[in-house]
Design an enzyme around this catalytic site. Structure first.
Site, PDB file in Angstrom:
ATOM      1  CB  CYS A  92      -1.011  -0.026   1.128  1.00  0.00           C
ATOM      2  SG  CYS A  92      -2.378   1.111   0.835  1.00  0.00           S
ATOM      3  NE  ARG A 146      -9.107   6.045   2.647  1.00  0.00           N
ATOM      4  CZ  ARG A 146      -7.861   6.450   2.453  1.00  0.00           C
ATOM      5  NH1 ARG A 146      -7.613   7.658   2.025  1.00  0.00           N
ATOM      6  NH2 ARG A 146      -6.854   5.632   2.684  1.00  0.00           N
ATOM      7  CG  HIS A 171      -3.276  -3.073   4.274  1.00  0.00           C
ATOM      8  ND1 HIS A 171      -2.068  -2.583   4.699  1.00  0.00           N
ATOM      9  CD2 HIS A 171      -3.831  -2.085   3.532  1.00  0.00           C
ATOM     10  CE1 HIS A 171      -1.904  -1.354   4.244  1.00  0.00           C
ATOM     11  NE2 HIS A 171      -2.955  -1.020   3.527  1.00  0.00           N
TER      12      HIS A 171
HETATM   13  N1  GLN Z   1      -1.916   7.160   1.808  1.00  0.00           N
HETATM   14  C1  GLN Z   1      -2.235   6.205   0.850  1.00  0.00           C
HETATM   15  C2  GLN Z   1      -3.626   6.335   0.263  1.00  0.00           C
HETATM   16  O1  GLN Z   1      -4.595   6.569   0.967  1.00  0.00           O
HETATM   17  C3  GLN Z   1      -1.913   4.816   1.379  1.00  0.00           C
HETATM   18  C4  GLN Z   1      -2.875   4.212   2.343  1.00  0.00           C
HETATM   19  C5  GLN Z   1      -2.449   2.883   2.912  1.00  0.00           C
HETATM   20  O2  GLN Z   1      -1.256   2.533   2.981  1.00  0.00           O
HETATM   21  N2  GLN Z   1      -3.405   2.111   3.394  1.00  0.00           N
HETATM   22  O3  GLN Z   1      -3.745   6.183  -0.916  1.00  0.00           O
END
Ligand code: GLN
Length: 250
Positions: free
Chosen positions: A96, A133, A195
Site C-alpha cells: 500500500c 476511497r 493488507h
Molecule cells: N496514503 C495512501 C492512500 O490513501 C496509502 C494508504 C495505505 O497505505 N493504506 O492512498
C-alpha cells in the site's frame, strides 16, 4: 549449511497499518517450522540499506502523513540501494503506502508530490479529499490461484506500458478501480495494496517469497510443505465472504 532468511524491515514504526507486521510474523513462523533461521533488521529514518546483507526487503503501508516522513529518507538514504536490489533480482514486498513510494511519485490528496524510489515503473495520484476511497475486501487472481486481502487507499496507481500487475482483480478495486490490475511485479519485487495481513491468509504467496529470497544463496532450494489447513480455511472463507457480499465495486 542450514539456510537462514535475512529480512530488512523498513520503517516498522512509521509504515505499519492493518496488521502489516503480521507479514513478518508469518514469514518467521514458516521459516522456523522448516528449520530455516530468520533474522530481522529494522531500518528506520537515516539508516542505510546494504542490499547484499538481506534476502528479502519488506515495507508496509501508512497514510499520507507517515509517507511524507519517510519519502525523502527513502529517496535520499535508501533509494539507490533499493533500485539496485530490485534490478539484481532481490526479493521485495511493498504494501500500500510502501508500494506507492516504490513508484516514481505519489501525489497526495492535497496535491503535494512525494518523490518515489522508482523501483517500479508506476505512479500514484490521489484525486483529492472528496474522492471515493477504495475500501474493502479484495480477491485477486494470481498465477492461477487467488490472493485475498483488505484494501484502504485513496491513491490510484497506474503502471507504465509493459509493467505487469501482481494479479487481476476478481472482487474489489486494486490499483485504480478501472483497469482490473492489482499491484505490480518487477523481477522478484512485488507491490500490492493488500493488507490484512496479506501473508498469513495467502501461504502460497508467502512461500513463493521465501523460496525466491533463499534461492539466490541456496540454488535449487525446495521448501518442505507445511500443514496449511487452517490457513486454507481462512483463505477460502475470505474468498467466500468477499465474493458473496457482492463487493465487486468496479
Ligand atoms: N496514503 C495512501 C492512500 O490513501 C496509502 C494508504 C495505505 O497505505 N493504506 O492512498
Amino acid at each position: 549449511m542450514e539456510p537462514n532468511l535475512r529480512l530488512a524491515h523498513l520503517y516498522p514504526k512509521l509504515m505499519n497499518i492493518y496488521g502489516d507486521r503480521g507479514n513478518i510474523l508469518c514469514l518467521e513462523r514458516r521459516c522456523r517450522e522448516r528449520g530455516i533461521g530468520f533474522e530481522v533488521t529494522e531500518l528506520g529514518l537515516g539508516e542505510k540499506l546494504k542490499p547484499k546483507e538481506y534476502d528479502l526487503i519488506f515495507i508496509g503501508g501508512a497514510q499520507d502523513r507517515e509517507q511524507r516522513r519517510v519519502a525523502e529518507d527513502l529517496v535520499k538514504v535508501k533509494g539507490k540501494a533499493l533500485r539496485e536490489a530490485v534490478d539484481k533480482g532481490g526479493t521485495l514486498l511493498a504494501v500500500c503506502g510502501g508500494y506507492q513510494l516504490m513508484g516514481r511519485y505519489y501525489r497526495t490528496a492535497e496535491g503535494e508530490e512525494l518523490p518515489g524510489v522508482g523501483a517500479f515503473g508506476l505512479w500514484t495520484e490521489h484525486p483529492g479529499p472528496a474522492a471515493k476511497r477504495f475500501i474493502g475486501n479484495v480477491v485477486v487472481e494470481w498465477c492461477g490461484q487467488t490472493l485475498v486481502g483488505f484494501e484502504n487507499h485513496g491513491g490510484r496507481t497506474h503502471l507504465d506500458e509493459g509493467v505487469e500487475p501482481l494479479g487481476r482483480v476478481v472482487s474489489g478495486f486494486g490499483n485504480n478501480g478501472e483497469d482490473g490490475g492489482e499491484g505490480a511485479v518487477s523481477r522478484n519485487a512485488y507491490g500490492t495494496y493488500l493488507h490484512g495481513a496479506l501473508l498469513p491468509k495467502n501461504p502460497r504467496f508467502a512461500d513463493h517469497l521465501i523460496e525466491t529470497a533463499l534461492r539466490r544463496r541456496h540454488k535449487g532450494l525446495e521448501l518442505t510443505p507445511l500443514d496449511d489447513r487452517v490457513e486454507g480455511m481462512a483463505h477460502a472463507a475470505a474468498v467466500r465472504l468477499t465474493t458473496r457480499r457482492g463487493m465487486i465495486s468496479r
